[in-house]
Design a protein around this motif. Sequence first.
Motif: not given
Length: 387
Positions: A47-58, A370-387
Amino acid sequence: MRFFSRALSRATLVALAATLVACASNEEQEDTDPLELTEINEKVELREVWSRGIGDIDVKRYAMLKPAIGAGRIVAASSDGEVSAFERSSGNRLWETELDVPLSGGVGVGLGLAVVSDYRGRVVALNLDDGSVVWEHQLSAEVVAAPAVGSGAVVLQTVDGKLFGLDAGEGTELWRHSSTLPVLTLRGTAAPVISGGMVFAGLDNGKLIALDARDGIPRWEQRVAIPQGSAELERVVDIDGAPVVRGDLVFAASYQGRVVALSRNDGRGLWARDASTNHGVDVGAGNVYLSDASGSVYAYNVGNGQIAWGNDKLLRRELSGPAYFGDTVVVGDLEGYLHVLDPATGELIGREQIDGDAVRIPLLVDGDLLFALSDGGELVALRLERR
């Protein structure tokens, strides 16, 4: 796969790749397509907790700008020179510094500093509290991996085969260590790791080395991979993923080589298994996890290296290195998906797309996030939840 050569020109490599493709059969060319995703039984949710654009990734330069965490904040850098700090839990921006130079290596955090570097080998240390420049230092060549910060030093690896130890307070050079480079290497270097006053670094020649963090004196070196074959492409054995230190052991893996467990004190080998990856490994729940060059994910028993399981449902999807997170294993792929695997069986138990661009930059785990940074420059913080 991206290669960097000191003996062959880029044009030569392109011509070689074109020749190899032209010689392939139609059936072989079809096998280069990423495996399509199928429905899974989702037992967990990222589950996404927050996301921010940080700029371009080459992407063209294969920039691997891994963020770093320290003092309750995550610091991320973009290829166009923006360095930003965010509050870990909320994503609130704490500061932003514009360096006006294309950044190449990821971020290193520690000792009150956030350290970045550029394609010319310039290192910049910023104050972790406000982003102001503390010091700068010029190295011998380009830096394309994150620095390590600790034990009073900042340690960086350059693409010309050198490791530099800089004084964390002033940025002056404490030591340097040189290694012999192969004719042909992957595009990238391994980020060094500082643990217990020692630096652990994977080299382009397939060796893992341990140095004293303060004076650079070698403690030991161990060969992770032995070049095989007569062609230079066959002999590429880079270690491009950061080593992982757990207790008395160090884990590392190479391209066209092996995954190994070594004693951190003297480099003595505990076990070694054939493997090929240009990423790092991760450790948890009694296993060492690896995503290989083909897109398979494997778990190796920490104690003896025996394969616990393998999953080939993500073939050719250009996976990131694995991250052990919340008693699961997570990898990113070329379409911006994060895939969650059961660490005991390798079963796919969750999936979340965080962006339309690839997630290949190493994932970052900090506690329950968990933090993931995409090639599009999107930095996303996520939390794990059990279904």
